[in-house]
Design an enzyme around this catalytic site. Sequence first.
Site, PDB file in Angstrom:
ATOM      1  N   GLU A   1       0.873  -1.174   0.000  1.00 42.39           N
ATOM      2  CA  GLU A   1       0.000   0.000   0.000  1.00 42.39           C
ATOM      3  C   GLU A   1       0.909   1.223   0.000  1.00 42.39           C
ATOM      4  OE1 GLU A   1      -2.917  -0.368  -0.654  1.00 42.39           O
ATOM      5  OE2 GLU A   1      -3.392  -2.407  -0.073  1.00 42.39           O
TER       6      GLU A   1
ATOM      7  N   CYS B   1      -2.118   9.186   2.872  1.00 44.18           N
ATOM      8  CA  CYS B   1      -1.689   8.617   1.593  1.00 44.18           C
ATOM      9  C   CYS B   1      -2.701   8.853   0.482  1.00 44.18           C
ATOM     10  CB  CYS B   1      -1.400   7.128   1.744  1.00 44.18           C
ATOM     11  SG  CYS B   1      -2.816   6.148   2.269  1.00 44.18           S
TER      12      CYS B   1
END
Length: 467
Positions: A214, A248
Amino acid sequence: MREVPAMSTVFDAMRAASRHDQTPSWDIRADRLRRLKRLVRDNHEAIAAAISADFTNRPRQETALLEVFPSLAGIDDALRHGKRWMRVRRVKTGLWFLPAKSRLMPQPLGVVGIVVPWNYPLYLAIGPLAGALVAGNRAMIKLSEFTPRFSELFAKLVQTTFAPDEVTVVNGDAQVAAAFSALPFDHLLFTGSTNVGHHVMKAAAANLTPVTLELGGKSPAIIGPGADFERAVERILVGKLLNAGQTCIAPDYVLVPADQQERFVEAARRCVARLYPDIARNPDFTSIISPRHFARLAEMVEAAARSGAHVVPLTDATPDAAARRLPPVLLTDVPVDTQAMQEEIFGPILPVVTYRNIDDAIGFVNARPRPLALYVFDKNGDVVDHVMRQTVAGGVTVNDTLFHIAQDNLPFGGVGPSGMGAYHGQAGFETFSKIKPVFYQAGLNGAGLLKAPYGKRFERMVKMLMG
């Protein structure tokens, strides 16, 4: 490096335990999930205080909204559906092989490694952990050295909640993280920067450990020609400034129609004034995590200015290095080769890029590495559908930002440079399971006809099979 031998010892004990009880019952998995839920629910105030101290300031309300709530929701989803997920599944058997049966049997992989970043240390530990536990695995968690207070607290909470061969937390520096990634896990999930992701994948490859990465990248927000403009600006700023942009999937840059740039600037100033009045002293605005990260962001703004970009402050406040408070700024007319347009920003800096028509905006996005998230604002469904079909991103929220990550029925993950693999909800169960295919041959079957010596009867059978 004293932690490394202990880490290997813990891993060996976990692997032995997982092999001894290869497929734990639902009762065992549910008990682990309930204990995890109590850990979060009963200690959320202490957790929020520790995270705030690590940041110097992060409002407890943000931790409650962005970390505690989705952590508990994810655990509840696993408890609600996990028993069904783990059932053996019937699938069709090929016509020529009837009356045999085919089944899919979900089984735990074994020992899962989880590498957690500093920006959302609770949620990005609990989310993968819930998926690993509902799938029946044991888990080792490496927390970030940038959140020492949280990491110490969480390690103690896990130690009092789980047996060492169920869940264990490892703390330490980059050397410890490298040794952790080199353990022969049955699956390794890493959340962090693309640069570090390269090293993690390389370490895992030595053991042929499957990975879920990720990562991040530059997630665009597109304000379409038919958008509710003022609302779009507000939702982009909200998504950008939560956790001071240290997210993010925060909007990394915004694409606006060429004749709307000044309108965007003015709307953004009004929005920040509403969200964070007196931002220099406002406790709702999060600090930057460390002096190094603060210096990187400050230099990014200065480098953009040197390259000819216009720096547009959204408040009257000035940067405060001591408190690590960086007031939000826009960057307009930014050359595409500057740091702010090449690297993930991870802070309260928002480049504004103009476009002539929606295909130009799509082309700008597609000329760059595929992002972790994409946001599109428009009331015209055809425009939204056109953007959806012509772009590829890890996940999308339409007419808002961030919320796709909170949907347990939507897989969360990147694509290409923004990551590989996905988790959340059933997708997490599948990621941390081996869905084992099983063929049950029937007592009465024709397999005996398909063997040597090959003769005319065999040729006739093959001809029938081939149609």
